[in-house]
Design a protein around this motif. Structure first.
Motif, mmCIF file in Angstrom:
data_model
loop_
_atom_site.group_PDB
_atom_site.id
_atom_site.type_symbol
_atom_site.label_atom_id
_atom_site.label_comp_id
_atom_site.label_asym_id
_atom_site.label_seq_id
_atom_site.Cartn_x
_atom_site.Cartn_y
_atom_site.Cartn_z
ATOM 1 N N VAL A 849 46.765 92.237 -41.601
ATOM 2 C CA VAL A 849 45.447 92.054 -40.998
ATOM 3 C C VAL A 849 45.217 90.594 -40.635
ATOM 4 O O VAL A 849 44.715 90.274 -39.556
ATOM 5 C CB VAL A 849 44.354 92.568 -41.947
ATOM 6 N N GLN A 850 45.590 89.685 -41.515
ATOM 7 C CA GLN A 850 45.420 88.260 -41.259
ATOM 8 C C GLN A 850 46.679 87.684 -40.600
ATOM 9 O O GLN A 850 47.784 88.117 -40.887
ATOM 10 C CB GLN A 850 45.144 87.509 -42.570
ATOM 11 N N PRO A 851 46.511 86.709 -39.704
ATOM 12 C CA PRO A 851 47.689 86.078 -39.090
ATOM 13 C C PRO A 851 48.603 85.473 -40.144
ATOM 14 O O PRO A 851 48.142 84.955 -41.166
ATOM 15 C CB PRO A 851 47.081 84.986 -38.204
ATOM 16 N N LEU A 852 49.903 85.524 -39.885
ATOM 17 C CA LEU A 852 50.866 84.972 -40.835
ATOM 18 C C LEU A 852 50.903 83.447 -40.772
ATOM 19 O O LEU A 852 51.272 82.792 -41.746
ATOM 20 C CB LEU A 852 52.259 85.530 -40.543
ATOM 21 N N PHE A 853 50.541 82.875 -39.615
ATOM 22 C CA PHE A 853 50.495 81.417 -39.492
ATOM 23 C C PHE A 853 49.037 80.953 -39.518
ATOM 24 O O PHE A 853 48.215 81.432 -38.740
ATOM 25 C CB PHE A 853 51.166 80.965 -38.196
ATOM 26 N N ASP A 854 48.728 80.063 -40.424
ATOM 27 C CA ASP A 854 47.426 79.411 -40.481
ATOM 28 C C ASP A 854 46.282 80.420 -40.363
ATOM 29 O O ASP A 854 45.468 80.365 -39.424
ATOM 30 C CB ASP A 854 47.330 78.361 -39.363
ATOM 31 N N PRO A 855 46.193 81.370 -41.306
ATOM 32 C CA PRO A 855 45.181 82.434 -41.190
ATOM 33 C C PRO A 855 43.749 81.921 -41.123
ATOM 34 O O PRO A 855 42.895 82.564 -40.509
ATOM 35 C CB PRO A 855 45.412 83.282 -42.441
ATOM 36 N N ALA A 856 43.459 80.776 -41.702
ATOM 37 C CA ALA A 856 42.096 80.237 -41.679
ATOM 38 C C ALA A 856 41.814 79.436 -40.414
ATOM 39 O O ALA A 856 40.673 79.006 -40.191
ATOM 40 C CB ALA A 856 41.857 79.368 -42.906
ATOM 41 N N GLY A 857 42.831 79.198 -39.589
ATOM 42 C CA GLY A 857 42.634 78.452 -38.349
ATOM 43 C C GLY A 857 42.378 76.977 -38.544
ATOM 44 O O GLY A 857 41.785 76.312 -37.682
#
Length: 862
Positions: A849-857
């Motif tokens: 569900v969350q991006p694998l790279f830098d999920p918090a942006g």
């Protein structure tokens, strides 16, 4: 002949008659078809008459399935026989690569509701005993293939249309088309003038000439196409007698031939490499029911292979050789829809496979004309997919290439060479000198990846990971760890200006427009709440009193598509102006943790995070050149998009490379960029975001502000949210081996017998918005011409969705896929829940569900 009508259809081939019939069935009976000679006087009368549902574009395949299903109904309505022969057909693979291609096609058929089957050469021989099965390694059986009578079918469309009130006028050439100030048309013919609200160009061999009457050069070319008919064959008669059925149709990739039974003999056609265009500049108006001289020498190489593969045919006598012209677009798909820049001028031409696609083309175009929307995702056929660069010479070269490769495999990493380069940026020679492997991006040469010095910059084409894999990985890691630079000239660029600009954009877009100096990301919807655009919009500030100015960036391939929509909705008071830059504005992007430090060396402005924030826009000199800078990149990392006039691009690029030397700057290509967007779960236009999905299905709710003004599609989008989306875009980690997803693979789920509804021909693959009468579909399957097909099951597993795109994400070192699954499954991240079918093998997959790279942006915000 009537003097005033709702619509004039020009051309009496199968496509024109289908359009006339579908318009009449949708309720437009004040319509007329005008034909220069007799019905079928172009290509329809001498066509081989084959039909099938398989197509490389699943959305086109759906319309082909509709066409095939329509014929029985058409016979009943018209009282005219189409002489249908639903024999089924087999595609023969002679190499492991071609067998991989069939596995892909078979997997794609799972969610299209197609009942294909992979079979052995011996099983294929049992259905077509004239072959030598030892030449093949496998085959695919498709029961929905066959042939019909081309003339009878065309007449059936025309009779059905006339029964519904349409008029047909024969032996009446159109001489001129003129448009009135109110947007209506005068169709000037030999028998008089017809005043019409709409004109439809179904001119077939003459579609190009009809387009020129209104100043449009349509990318179509007629090619000579040959097939031969054998004398009656005892083997055929014996098979019919023993089995009680016809021989099946056969497609042989290696021989570039297709065969089927014709009476008691065999029809054999070729798509030979030594192909020949017919009348490449002008089509003679006096051509009619003539054939072209046969040229057996030209197709001899194909026949030689064909006779080896099908020795039963070699000894048969040849009764007749048919050589006639057929029109093709550069990619082999039809040209359908409204022409951008003109009012109520429509095309339905370049329909090479008229008896597979004619019904679907007629349905989609009639929906479009009557309801303002085709009711399907028809991008693969939309005339707007071609830009101005698709000139006469470009088309002639590209159609030759496409024809000669009709039965060739197109690998996912294969770039075709004909008519290139068509467009180049000022950096083209520099990119080539740096060993860039170049790709064609809407006619523009764009770097895909960079080969090491001393190696040939060339793709080794494959369905598996190829020679670019290591080097793309190096580019990705260099960006993620320091900084990289890439060309972004292949983005679409527009300027919207005038006192009504903000109101105009707020009406079109789902997101609020940004304040001056700021940027927003926003989808665009049609009236039915479906995704028709995805843009980055910057408020560039007024250039004069009472003026407003916005810069818009989007998909280059959709420029004509989007301009058509923008123009349709422009206010008539002149308060809004829109300019499409195309290649008069080019760009570079720098990205990576050192990007800010690099940019600071190039400018005199303060670009610290405090001064130049994420999603800011600013005009500033970069390397001494006037530029526009967006603080955003598609990599999902810290970075900037830098836009400039072409005259400054070499200067800016040289400055970036010089200033970036201390950071170890690298050039990276489009494939590295697409790999990095997967790590951020970013969607792409025309893959994840298409007119068959709503904004909540596409996971675009962050950018869809239902509480703002009444934008186009708002009511439908609000209903989608209230009802809950049935599908949901997801990202999955795939336990791939040496091949990653390419798009259109089925997604299996461990559902333990739970029914997630229908798959393929109905809502799961994008519901048609209208049924075949032009009325709202309301959940009916009638619009596809087929009954609902339940998901493919395998014990407790079922096909529940499909992949839209994917590949290898090199920084996180995972194979990733994006696709659509039922919404209730979209947050199930458990192991063992999903599998994705890759080249015939089902590989475990897991939703992330969350991006694998830098999920918090945090990285892109600086």
């Amino acid at each position: 002949m009537k003097s005033h009508v709702k619509a004039v259809v020009i051309g009496g081939g199968v496509v024109g008659c289908s359009v006339l019939y579908h318009l009449a069935r949708a309720g437009w009976t004040d319509i007329i078809l005008i034909e220069r000679s007799e019905l079928t006087s172009g290509s329809s009368w001498h066509a081989a008459g084959g039909f099938h549902t398989l197509n490389g574009d699943p959305n086109v395949a759906k319309l082909q399935a509709y066409t095939v299903q329509l014929y029985k109904e058409l016979e009943e309505i018209s009282g005219q026989s189409c002489s249908l022969h639903l024999t089924g057909g087999v595609m023969m693979a002679d190499t492991p690569e071609r067998m991989d291609f069939l596995r892909l096609a078979h997997a794609k058929g799972r969610y299209l509701g197609m009942d294909t089957e992979l079979i052995t050469p011996s099983e294929a021989k049992a259905m077509f005993p004239l072959m030598d099965e030892t030449n093949f390694v496998g085959a695919m059986w498709d029961p929905v293939e066959g042939h019909l009578d081309p003339s009878g079918t065309t007449i059936a469309y025309s009779k059905a249309a006339k029964k519904l009130g349409a008029e047909i006028v024969l032996r009446n050439p159109v001489k001129e088309l003129t448009q009135q100030p109110d947007g209506t048309w005068n169709v000037i013919t030999e028998q008089g003038v017809v005043h019409a609200e709409h004109v439809v160009n179904c001119g077939g061999l003459w579609a190009r000439e009809i387009g020129r009457m209104v100043g449009v050069e349509l990318p179509v070319l007629a090619m000579e196409h040959m097939y031969l008919l054998t004398e009656p064959m005892p083997e055929v008669e014996a098979f019919n007698k023993e089995t009680g059925r016809e021989m099946v149709g056969v497609l042989d990739f290696k021989g570039e031939i297709y065969t089927r039974q014709e009476r008691n003999g065999i029809l054999l056609g070729t798509y030979e490499k030594a192909c020949k265009p017919w009348s490449p500049v002008n089509t003679p108006w006096d051509f009619g029911h003539e054939l072209l001289p046969p040229d057996l020498d030209r197709i001899a190489p194909s026949l030689e292979i064909g006779f080896k593969h099908f020795p039963g045919i070699e000894k048969a006598g040849i009764k007749q050789i048919i050589n006639g012209p057929f029109t093709f677009a550069p990619d082999g798909n039809p040209l359908v829809g409204p022409v951008q820049g003109l009012t109520n001028f429509w095309v339905a031409c370049g329909v090479m496979a008229g008896f597979s696609q004619g019904g679907g083309v007629g349905l989609a175009l009639s929906n479009w004309m009557v309801n303002g929307d085709p009711g399907f995702d028809v991008w693969g056929m939309d005339v707007a997919r071609w830009g101005e660069w698709a000139s006469l010479r470009y088309t002639n070269a590209k159609v030759r290439e496409n024809y000669s490769r009709r039965f060739s495999i197109r690998f996912p990493n294969e770039e075709l060479p004909a008519a290139r380069p068509a467009q180049t940026t000022p950096l083209y020679d520099i990119m080539v000198a740096q060993n860039a492997v170049m790709g064609d991006s809407w006619g523009l040469e764009t770097p895909l990846w960079f080969a090491p010095k001393g190696t040939e910059p060339k793709d080794i084409v494959s369905f598996h990971r190829s020679n670019d894999f290591e080097h793309i990985g190096n580019e990705v890691r260099a960006v993620r760890e320091s900084v990289g630079v890439t060309e972004i000239a292949n983005f679409a660029k527009y300027e919207v200006s005038g006192s009504g600009s903000e109101d105009f954009l707020n009406r079109l877009m789902t997101n609020r427009m940004p304040k001056e100096g700021r940027i927003v990301l926003t989808p665009m919807l049609n009236e039915f709440g479906k995704l028709i655009g995805d843009f980055t919009i910057a408020n560039a500030g007024a250039k004069g009193a009472g003026d407003e100015r916005f810069m818009i960036f989007g998909s280059s391939a959709a420029q004509k598509y989007h301009m058509r929509w923008f123009e349709k909705h422009l206010p008539k008071d002149g308060s809004v102006r829109i300019h499409r830059f195309d290649q008069t504005l080019v760009g570079l992007s720098i990205a990576g943790p050192k990007a800010q430090a690099l940019l600071q060396k190039l400018v005199d402005d303060d670009v610290s995070t405090a001064s130049f924030k994420f999603m800011d826009f600013r005009e500033m000199a970069v390397g001494g050149a006037p530029c526009m800078v967006n603080r955003v990149t598609y990599t999902g990392d810290l970075g900037y998009e830098i836009w400039m006039q072409p005259a400054y691009q070499r200067l800016v690029y040289a400055a970036i490379k010089a200033a970036g030397h201390e950071f170890g700057i690298v050039d990276f290509g489009m494939r590295a960029l697409l790999s990095m967007r997967l790590e951020k779960n970013f969607p792409t236009w025309f893959r994840e975001l298409r007119p068959i999905y709503g904004p909540f299905e596409g996971a675009m709710e962050r950018f869809t502000r239902l509480e703002k003004n009444d934008f186009i599609g708002r009511e439908a989008a609000a209903k989608e949210k209230a009802d809950g989306p049935k599908l949901r875009r997801v990202s999955l980690v795939v336990e791939a081996l040496d091949a990653d997803v390419m798009g259109d693979e089925p997604i299996w789920a461990k559902v333990n017998g739970k029914d997630f509804g229908t798959v393929g021909k109905t809502h799961d693959f994008g519901a048609p918005r209208f049924d075949t009468t032009g009325k709202e579909a309301r959940g009916s399957t009638a619009a596809t011409g087929a009954s609902a097909v339940r998901g493919i099951h395998d014990g407790e597993w079922s096909v529940v969705g499909w992949v839209t795109s994917g590949g290898y994400a090199h920084f996180v070192e995972k194979s990733l896929a994006q696709g659509y699954v039922p919404a209730e499954l979209s947050e199930d991240e458990s192991e063992g829940m999903f599998e994705i079918e890759i080249l015939g093998h089902r590989r475990p997959a897991r939703i992330n569900v969350q991006p694998l790279f830098d999920p918090a942006g945090e990285k892109m915000r600086g």
